[in-house]
Design an enzyme around this catalytic site. Structure first.
Site, PDB file in Angstrom:
ATOM      1  N   HIS A  42      -6.817   1.731  -8.622  1.00  0.00           N
ATOM      2  CA  HIS A  42      -7.818   1.608  -9.698  1.00  0.00           C
ATOM      3  C   HIS A  42      -7.612   2.622 -10.809  1.00  0.00           C
ATOM      4  O   HIS A  42      -8.468   2.785 -11.672  1.00  0.00           O
ATOM      5  CB  HIS A  42      -9.247   1.684  -9.174  1.00  0.00           C
ATOM      6  CG  HIS A  42      -9.506   0.845  -7.968  1.00  0.00           C
ATOM      7  ND1 HIS A  42      -9.107  -0.471  -7.888  1.00  0.00           N
ATOM      8  CD2 HIS A  42     -10.088   1.132  -6.782  1.00  0.00           C
ATOM      9  CE1 HIS A  42      -9.449  -0.957  -6.703  1.00  0.00           C
ATOM     10  NE2 HIS A  42     -10.038  -0.007  -6.019  1.00  0.00           N
ATOM     11  N   ASP A  72       0.851  -1.186   0.000  1.00  0.00           N
ATOM     12  CA  ASP A  72       0.000   0.000   0.000  1.00  0.00           C
ATOM     13  C   ASP A  72       0.886   1.236   0.000  1.00  0.00           C
ATOM     14  O   ASP A  72       2.053   1.178   0.409  1.00  0.00           O
ATOM     15  CB  ASP A  72      -0.933   0.024   1.215  1.00  0.00           C
ATOM     16  CG  ASP A  72      -2.207   0.794   0.940  1.00  0.00           C
ATOM     17  OD1 ASP A  72      -3.270   0.157   0.796  1.00  0.00           O
ATOM     18  OD2 ASP A  72      -2.149   2.044   0.843  1.00  0.00           O
TER      19      ASP A  72
END
Length: 191
Positions: free
Chosen positions: A122, A76
């Site tokens: 995304h 992340d």
């Protein structure tokens, strides 16, 4: 048939998801697909890479689902993710999925994976870079999943219906290359 019987005996991912304590967001339609494609790894000590871990719940979910001996690496960009607590077989790495240099460094320190799940930003370019950089590190018989591909239609993520350069457009090109022996057109192999 044995495979149907085996799947009915394995734990269902949705049942595991409903027991995790850390937050996680997954579309309800994903669970049957995950069970169908990932149940073959339950109890087999798979190596799992998940890009984008949000509040950390999905790493707990995968750990419970795949069972003892699995190895999970979560990536992340948010530093707070380094504070989440997990068992020793789960590791969190800080990194930018849209940076090919990050991936080069990451794979000098990590073995290949059985399962790769992109649930990161995304953003079109990030999804494409992630596929390009991680797919060569997917073990034979492994499964690659890119979540939330509907963002290929959303302008805020760099998508739009029919737009060139979206993740779905790129995926179609990759599919054409994989299947080029079935048609007579020449396809540029620049994947």
């Amino acid at each position: 048939e044995f495979s149907v019987l085996f799947r009915s005996m394995t734990k269902k991912l949705l049942d595991v998801y409903n027991t995790i304590e850390k937050p996680s967001t997954k579309w309800s339609g994903y669970f049957d697909v995950y069970d169908r494609h990932l149940s073959k790894f339950v109890g087999k000590k798979p190596r799992i890479l998940e890009i984008g871990i949000y509040e950390g719940g999905s790493l707990d979910m995968w750990n419970q689902y795949f069972g003892e001996g699995c190895t999970i690496v979560g990536i992340d960009i948010m530093e707070r993710c380094l504070q989440y607590k997990y068992p020793d077989n789960v590791k969190v790495v800080l990194g930018d999925q849209g940076d090919p240099k990050f991936w080069d460094q990451f794979f000098t320190n990590n073995e290949d994976f059985d399962i790769i799940i992109d649930d990161g930003s995304h953003i079109m370019s990030h999804q494409i870079i992630t596929l390009q950089q991680t797919f060569p590190h997917l073990r034979e018989g492994g499964v690659y999943i890119c979540e939330d591909t509907h963002t290929s239609y959303w302008a805020n993520w760099g998508g739009e219906f029919g737009k060139a350069g979206t993740f779905l457009d790129y995926s179609k090109h990759v599919t054409d290359i994989v299947n080029q022996q079935h048609y007579n057109a020449a396809v540029e192999d620049n994947v």
